[in-house]
Design an enzyme around this catalytic site. Sequence first.
Site, mmCIF file in Angstrom:
data_model
loop_
_atom_site.group_PDB
_atom_site.id
_atom_site.type_symbol
_atom_site.label_atom_id
_atom_site.label_comp_id
_atom_site.label_asym_id
_atom_site.label_seq_id
_atom_site.Cartn_x
_atom_site.Cartn_y
_atom_site.Cartn_z
ATOM 1 N N HIS A 147 5.588 5.899 -1.169
ATOM 2 C CA HIS A 147 6.332 4.699 -1.534
ATOM 3 C C HIS A 147 5.513 3.469 -1.161
ATOM 4 O O HIS A 147 4.548 3.567 -0.413
ATOM 5 C CB HIS A 147 7.684 4.664 -0.812
ATOM 6 C CG HIS A 147 7.546 4.527 0.670
ATOM 7 N ND1 HIS A 147 7.243 5.601 1.496
ATOM 8 C CD2 HIS A 147 7.609 3.439 1.479
ATOM 9 C CE1 HIS A 147 7.154 5.175 2.745
ATOM 10 N NE2 HIS A 147 7.353 3.862 2.771
ATOM 11 N N HIS B 21 0.858 -1.191 0.000
ATOM 12 C CA HIS B 21 0.000 0.000 0.000
ATOM 13 C C HIS B 21 0.890 1.235 0.000
ATOM 14 O O HIS B 21 2.102 1.138 0.192
ATOM 15 C CB HIS B 21 -0.899 0.019 1.247
ATOM 16 C CG HIS B 21 -0.114 0.209 2.501
ATOM 17 N ND1 HIS B 21 0.509 -0.838 3.149
ATOM 18 C CD2 HIS B 21 0.187 1.325 3.205
ATOM 19 C CE1 HIS B 21 1.172 -0.366 4.199
ATOM 20 N NE2 HIS B 21 0.993 0.940 4.260
#
Length: 180
Positions: free
Chosen positions: A120, A37
Site C-alpha cells: 500500500h 512509497h
Amino acid sequence: MPRLFTGVEIPDDVAFELDLMRGGISGARWIDRESYHITLRFIGDIDEGLAREISYELDGVEAKPFKLRLTGSGFFGGNKPHTLFAGVEECADLRRLQSTHERICQALGLPPEPRKFAPHVTLARLKDPDHQALHRFIASHNLYKSRVFEVGRFVLFSSRPSRGGGRYAVEESYRLQAGL
C-alpha cells in the site's frame, strides 16, 4: 542511527494524483507527496555494521523490472482506524521482491516481520478520525486506478524518528536488471 526500511518509490505524476486526494477528514495527518512509497521490509534502528551488511546483500538481489498499478483506497485499524492508504494491484513480482528482502533480513539475524505483507501507499495517519468522513473518502476513491508504471529499482530508505514521521532519505538504490 537512522531507522531503515526498503521500498519502491512512486513516480511523480502518480504521487501528484494521490496528493489531489488530500483533505476532508478531521484527525488526518496527510503524508507529503515526496514521502509516498510502498514499503517492502521495515528494518528499524540498527547499528552501522548491520546496515552495511544489509546494503551489501541487497546489492546482490536479482530481479527484473516489473509493472505496478495503484488501485482503490482503504484504512488499517478496524474500529480504530490509524492509517489511510491507496492500494496496490496484486503483483507476483512485487511479492517475490518483498520475500527476498524478508529472507535477507532474517538471514542477517533480524526477527521475522510480524505483519503479513499488504502492499500500500500510506496517504495519512489517523488519530480519532471522523468515521463518516473516512467512509465518504473511501467510497469516493474506491475506484481509483493509477496509470501502470514500471518499477526499475528499489531503495533503502532512512528516516529520523519524529512526531508524525520524518522525511525519508534514499540511502542506496538498487537497479532491477532486465533479462534475468
